[in-house]
Design a protein around this motif. Structure first.
Motif, PDB file in Angstrom:
ATOM      1  N   ASP A   1       0.832  -1.193   0.000  1.00  0.00           N
ATOM      2  CA  ASP A   1       0.000   0.000   0.000  1.00  0.00           C
ATOM      3  C   ASP A   1       0.869   1.245   0.000  1.00  0.00           C
ATOM      4  O   ASP A   1       0.386   2.353   0.115  1.00  0.00           O
ATOM      5  CB  ASP A   1      -0.950  -0.001   1.209  1.00  0.00           C
ATOM      6  CG  ASP A   1      -0.201  -0.017   2.522  1.00  0.00           C
ATOM      7  OD1 ASP A   1      -0.826  -0.204   3.558  1.00  0.00           O
ATOM      8  OD2 ASP A   1       1.045   0.179   2.497  1.00  0.00           O
ATOM      9  N   GLY A   2       2.154   1.062  -0.153  1.00  0.00           N
ATOM     10  CA  GLY A   2       3.058   2.188  -0.258  1.00  0.00           C
ATOM     11  C   GLY A   2       3.531   2.678   1.100  1.00  0.00           C
ATOM     12  O   GLY A   2       4.380   3.546   1.172  1.00  0.00           O
ATOM     13  N   SER A   3       2.984   2.147   2.199  1.00  0.00           N
ATOM     14  CA  SER A   3       3.343   2.689   3.499  1.00  0.00           C
ATOM     15  C   SER A   3       4.666   2.102   4.005  1.00  0.00           C
ATOM     16  O   SER A   3       5.337   2.709   4.798  1.00  0.00           O
ATOM     17  CB  SER A   3       2.225   2.432   4.509  1.00  0.00           C
ATOM     18  OG  SER A   3       2.030   1.034   4.630  1.00  0.00           O
ATOM     19  N   HIS A   4       5.023   0.915   3.535  1.00  0.00           N
ATOM     20  CA  HIS A   4       6.345   0.398   3.875  1.00  0.00           C
ATOM     21  C   HIS A   4       7.069   0.086   2.574  1.00  0.00           C
ATOM     22  O   HIS A   4       6.530  -0.576   1.688  1.00  0.00           O
ATOM     23  CB  HIS A   4       6.248  -0.841   4.763  1.00  0.00           C
ATOM     24  CG  HIS A   4       5.446  -1.946   4.158  1.00  0.00           C
ATOM     25  ND1 HIS A   4       6.013  -2.973   3.457  1.00  0.00           N
ATOM     26  CD2 HIS A   4       4.105  -2.154   4.133  1.00  0.00           C
ATOM     27  CE1 HIS A   4       5.053  -3.790   3.038  1.00  0.00           C
ATOM     28  NE2 HIS A   4       3.900  -3.314   3.428  1.00  0.00           N
ATOM     29  N   ALA A   5       8.270   0.603   2.446  1.00  0.00           N
ATOM     30  CA  ALA A   5       8.987   0.469   1.190  1.00  0.00           C
ATOM     31  C   ALA A   5       9.551  -0.934   1.037  1.00  0.00           C
ATOM     32  O   ALA A   5      10.330  -1.381   1.869  1.00  0.00           O
ATOM     33  CB  ALA A   5      10.093   1.509   1.125  1.00  0.00           C
TER      34      ALA A   5
ATOM     35  N   ASP B   1       5.295  16.921  -0.794  1.00  0.00           N
ATOM     36  CA  ASP B   1       5.427  16.324   0.552  1.00  0.00           C
ATOM     37  C   ASP B   1       5.099  14.836   0.522  1.00  0.00           C
ATOM     38  O   ASP B   1       5.767  14.023   1.161  1.00  0.00           O
ATOM     39  CB  ASP B   1       4.483  17.036   1.541  1.00  0.00           C
ATOM     40  CG  ASP B   1       4.952  18.455   1.828  1.00  0.00           C
ATOM     41  OD1 ASP B   1       6.129  18.759   1.526  1.00  0.00           O
ATOM     42  OD2 ASP B   1       4.132  19.254   2.323  1.00  0.00           O
ATOM     43  N   TRP B   2       4.054  14.495  -0.238  1.00  0.00           N
ATOM     44  CA  TRP B   2       3.672  13.084  -0.335  1.00  0.00           C
ATOM     45  C   TRP B   2       4.784  12.270  -1.000  1.00  0.00           C
ATOM     46  O   TRP B   2       5.145  11.184  -0.529  1.00  0.00           O
ATOM     47  CB  TRP B   2       2.349  12.967  -1.111  1.00  0.00           C
ATOM     48  CG  TRP B   2       1.952  11.552  -1.409  1.00  0.00           C
ATOM     49  CD1 TRP B   2       1.430  10.645  -0.535  1.00  0.00           C
ATOM     50  CD2 TRP B   2       2.064  10.886  -2.668  1.00  0.00           C
ATOM     51  NE1 TRP B   2       1.207   9.448  -1.174  1.00  0.00           N
ATOM     52  CE2 TRP B   2       1.574   9.565  -2.477  1.00  0.00           C
ATOM     53  CE3 TRP B   2       2.519  11.267  -3.932  1.00  0.00           C
ATOM     54  CZ2 TRP B   2       1.534   8.635  -3.517  1.00  0.00           C
ATOM     55  CZ3 TRP B   2       2.471  10.351  -4.970  1.00  0.00           C
ATOM     56  CH2 TRP B   2       1.991   9.049  -4.751  1.00  0.00           C
ATOM     57  N   LEU B   3       5.352  12.796  -2.085  1.00  0.00           N
ATOM     58  CA  LEU B   3       6.428  12.082  -2.783  1.00  0.00           C
ATOM     59  C   LEU B   3       7.622  11.877  -1.854  1.00  0.00           C
ATOM     60  O   LEU B   3       8.228  10.795  -1.829  1.00  0.00           O
ATOM     61  CB  LEU B   3       6.861  12.853  -4.037  1.00  0.00           C
ATOM     62  CG  LEU B   3       5.896  12.810  -5.227  1.00  0.00           C
ATOM     63  CD1 LEU B   3       6.239  13.892  -6.245  1.00  0.00           C
ATOM     64  CD2 LEU B   3       5.932  11.434  -5.902  1.00  0.00           C
ATOM     65  N   VAL B   4       7.934  12.899  -1.073  1.00  0.00           N
ATOM     66  CA  VAL B   4       9.049  12.780  -0.128  1.00  0.00           C
ATOM     67  C   VAL B   4       8.731  11.701   0.909  1.00  0.00           C
ATOM     68  O   VAL B   4       9.568  10.848   1.223  1.00  0.00           O
ATOM     69  CB  VAL B   4       9.340  14.139   0.559  1.00  0.00           C
ATOM     70  CG1 VAL B   4      10.328  13.972   1.706  1.00  0.00           C
ATOM     71  CG2 VAL B   4       9.892  15.133  -0.466  1.00  0.00           C
ATOM     72  N   SER B   5       7.467  11.695   1.410  1.00  0.00           N
ATOM     73  CA  SER B   5       7.097  10.708   2.425  1.00  0.00           C
ATOM     74  C   SER B   5       7.174   9.283   1.877  1.00  0.00           C
ATOM     75  O   SER B   5       7.379   8.339   2.620  1.00  0.00           O
ATOM     76  CB  SER B   5       5.686  10.999   2.961  1.00  0.00           C
ATOM     77  OG  SER B   5       4.725  10.582   2.013  1.00  0.00           O
ATOM     78  N   GLN B   6       6.997   9.130   0.577  1.00  0.00           N
ATOM     79  CA  GLN B   6       7.074   7.805  -0.044  1.00  0.00           C
ATOM     80  C   GLN B   6       8.503   7.484  -0.500  1.00  0.00           C
ATOM     81  O   GLN B   6       8.725   6.485  -1.172  1.00  0.00           O
ATOM     82  CB  GLN B   6       6.148   7.745  -1.267  1.00  0.00           C
ATOM     83  CG  GLN B   6       4.697   8.025  -0.965  1.00  0.00           C
ATOM     84  CD  GLN B   6       4.073   6.940  -0.124  1.00  0.00           C
ATOM     85  OE1 GLN B   6       4.141   5.758  -0.435  1.00  0.00           O
ATOM     86  NE2 GLN B   6       3.462   7.336   0.992  1.00  0.00           N
TER      87      GLN B   6
END
Lengths: 371, 297
Positions: free
Chosen positions: B3-7, B289-294
């Motif tokens: 889900d993108g929350s853990h790389a 910000d979202w891209l950085v968080s991912q």
């Protein structure tokens, strides 16, 4: 043309606004009124094609969306990847040798592949052919999903001038081929002599291209010169279909980030083409919550359902807000253009969406189609 | 599927030129602006390149004026005159050539040369930016791929001459994964997704540039399991409307996940970035910000 020309409705709008579905629904609503209607889409969505019971391809097919409209609703959804080939098939029907040379001309294959508008032109040529073969009362055209979607309104005319004037012959004679024009000298529109100009342009071409490619390029135009009358005629028929006095232009918008700006851009573009938008169709612009949402019990429901309902209410609230925002900003941009505001439609079966949309658009056909 | 929350595996870094492509209406411009804003935050400055009139870029950058993103608009006519001028050694000669009555008509009918010139303009903007990130908002899907194919096709076709040299230069400057990354933007709708995966595969096979990121915009939030059954149990007209809506929503969501899951069968080895649906489309700074968080910026 042996039949009276159909009345044309052109649907334009940015990407992702539901233009193709809207075009299909307007066509269905017209068919329900008994008008023989052809809907053409230049950006075929296979799922919609199959929902309408037609295939993506170069033939006009009768659409099967519902009963009771036999012989009224037809669709043409040409395959973009085949347009390079279809273009040649259409133009060189009676010239098999030139056709064979065209199919091997590397410059043609490159330029046609990269030519923006090629697919639109081919689609229109197929329409021009179809309406010569049988009568349609209405033609609904779904344009490409971009700001450039309307460019193709002027495209047939632009191509026709390439073929009608001497440009094709002139280009076909580049790189030392003997000049076949009657007086040996080519004049431009302003009457200036261009024979000397040719040497200069040829030397500039020589800096850009090697001799073999220049020969291919000249060869391409020499082949096109053979069919230029046929091309010019098809291009003019297409042009008349698009810019005739009864043509209506619908701007389709939805609450996507760029929709309002796109609609405004397209309306300016129309003005430059000497036209104006007949109406705005606002998709996914829910005017209010659907009544059934308020009929749901407000308490005593299981936690999961309550949470799901929160999500649904949130979606609707967002849609109503976005719909209001869209309607307001377009009203200030295009105050004289009437708008039809439509709710979000959700169903697993796309043909059901087309039918429901046709129900909703039916009462507005006078405005949208002059019907 | 994550889900993108853990790389699962880190994303490879983006090259200094980033081309953003995808079907019309998917939010390409917003993602492009977000990539530029993220780079500007890190490096102080970045460039967002847009073809055409510049309206879309202005709109998405409106909320990010002080972000350090410079907005460059490449206008076709100027790009063509500049490019041909370089090849012919003078802008005056370029005007004579382009202005010739037959050449002018040929260019209008087949704009390949103009498109090559616009790519050339991107190359020059990147040279001027000296390694800072240059994000290009490319035209919609099919056309974007056709553009990237153009330098390769022209190089192979021409063999020698000025246009050959220009194409050859562009192949190295733009159509090369080391110099340039492709970011593909799409939506969670089945038809759009299928088309997108075909694009990803074509980018790798036809131009040798597998996409570096696949962003699925406006990804619908899940609804709690069991809710549909509970809605059915209401046994009212409103309840069945709700069932239909929830089913359509879940179907779209699971179809999207299935399609994305099947991506590897098309040879697309790429972890998709799912940008959750929000009330309004986010602005450039929020996307950054979202891209950085991912860890995808």
């Amino acid at each position: 043309m042996s039949h009276p020309a159909p009345r044309t409705i052109v649907c334009a709008g940015g990407g992702g606004v539901g233009k193709t579905t809207t075009s299909a629904a307007i066509a269905l609503a017209l068919a329900r009124r008994g008008h023989r209607t052809l809907v053409v889409t230049v950006d075929p969505a296979r799922r919609l094609a199959s929902a309408m019971g037609v295939e993506v391809g170069e033939n006009v097919m009768e659409a099967r969306v519902e009963g009771g409209i036999e012989d009224k609703l037809f669709a043409l959804m040409p395959e973009p990847r085949r347009s390079t080939r279809t273009f040649i098939d259409l133009l060189f029907e009676d010239e098999p040798e030139a056709k064979a040379r065209m199919l091997e001309n590397r410059v043609y294959l490159l330029l046609a592949d990269a030519a923006a508008g090629m697919h639109e032109v081919v689609s229109l040529m197929l329409v021009a052919k179809a309406i010569e073969e049988r009568r349609f009362d209405y033609l609904v055209v779904d344009t490409a999903p971009s700001r450039q979607g309307l460019d193709f309104v002027s495209y047939p005319g632009r191509l026709a001038t390439l073929y009608e004037g001497r440009a094709v012959t002139w280009l076909g004679n580049l790189s030392g081929r003997p000049d076949t024009s009657d007086d040996g000298e080519v004049r431009d529109e302003s009457g200036g002599l261009l024979a000397a100009g040719r040497k200069r342009i040829e030397s500039l071409f020589g800096k850009l291209l090697n001799p073999r490619t220049l020969r291919d390029l000249a060869g391409l135009f020499a082949e096109l010169a053979i069919v230029k009358d046929r091309f010019a005629r098809l291009a003019r028929v297409s042009e008349q279909l698009l810019v005739g006095p009864t043509t209506r232009y619908l701007l389709v918008a939805a609450p996507t980030g760029s929709a309002a700006a796109d609609a405004q851009f397209l309306s300016r573009r129309l003005k430059r083409l000497g036209q104006h938008p007949t109406a705005l169709v606002l998709n996914r612009a829910d005017p209010s919550f659907p009544a059934w949402v308020d009929e749901l019990p407000s308490e005593g429901m299981p936690a999961e359902l309550t949470a799901a309902l929160e999500v649904v209410r949130g979606d609707f609230a967002t849609r109503v807000r976005a719909g209001d925002h869209l309607a307001l900003s377009l009203k200030s941009d295009l105050p004289r253009t009437p708008a039809v505001r439509l709710p979000t439609l959700e169903a697993r079966d796309p043909s059901r969406i087309v039918r429901t949309l046709a129900d909703l658009l039916g009462p507005h056909l006078g405005l949208l189609a002059g019907a | 599927m994550t889900d993108g929350s853990h790389a699962a595996a880190p994303f490879p870094p983006l090259a200094s030129i980033v081309l953003v492509t995808g079907k019309g209406g998917v939010g390409k411009t917003t993602i492009a602006a977000g990539l530029a804003a993220a780079a500007a935050k890190r490096d102080g400055k970045a460039v967002l390149v847009e073809f055409g009139d510049g309206d879309s870029g202005k709109r998405v950058l409106a909320g990010a004026r002080s972000s350090g993103v410079m907005h460059e608009v490449v206008e076709p006519k100027t790009a063509l005159e500049t490019s041909v001028g370089r090849l012919l050694g003078s802008r005056m000669l370029a005007k004579v050539f382009i202005g010739n009555f037959a050449v002018r008509r040929m260019l209008r009918a087949a704009p390949a040369l103009r498109e090559l010139a616009m790519l050339d303009a991107v190359g020059h903007i990147a040279d001027k930016a000296k390694g800072r990130r240059v994000v290009v908002d490319m035209p919609a899907t099919g056309h974007g791929l056709a553009w990237l194919r153009l330098p390769l096709q022209m190089r192979d076709l021409f063999g020698s001459g000025g246009l050959y040299e220009l194409s050859e230069r562009l192949v190295h400057r733009l159509v090369a994964p080391r110099a340039c990354s492709v970011v593909v933007v799409t939506l969670a709708e089945r038809m759009v997704l299928q088309e997108t995966l075909e694009l990803c595969s074509a980018l790798e096979k036809e131009v040798g540039m597998p996409p570096a990121r696949l962003v699925v915009n406006r990804f619908p939030q899940p609804i709690p399991p069991g809710a549909i059954e509970q809605a059915r149990a209401l046994q009212t007209e409103a309840g069945s409307q709700l069932v239909e809506l929830l089913e359509a929503r879940e179907a779209a969501r699971s179809e999207a996940l299935i399609t994305l899951g099947g991506a590897s069968s098309l040879g697309v080895q790429l972890r998709p970035l799912l940008l959750p649906q929000a009330g309004f489309d986010p602005n450039a700074v929020q996307v950054a910000d979202w891209l950085v968080s991912q860890e995808a910026a």
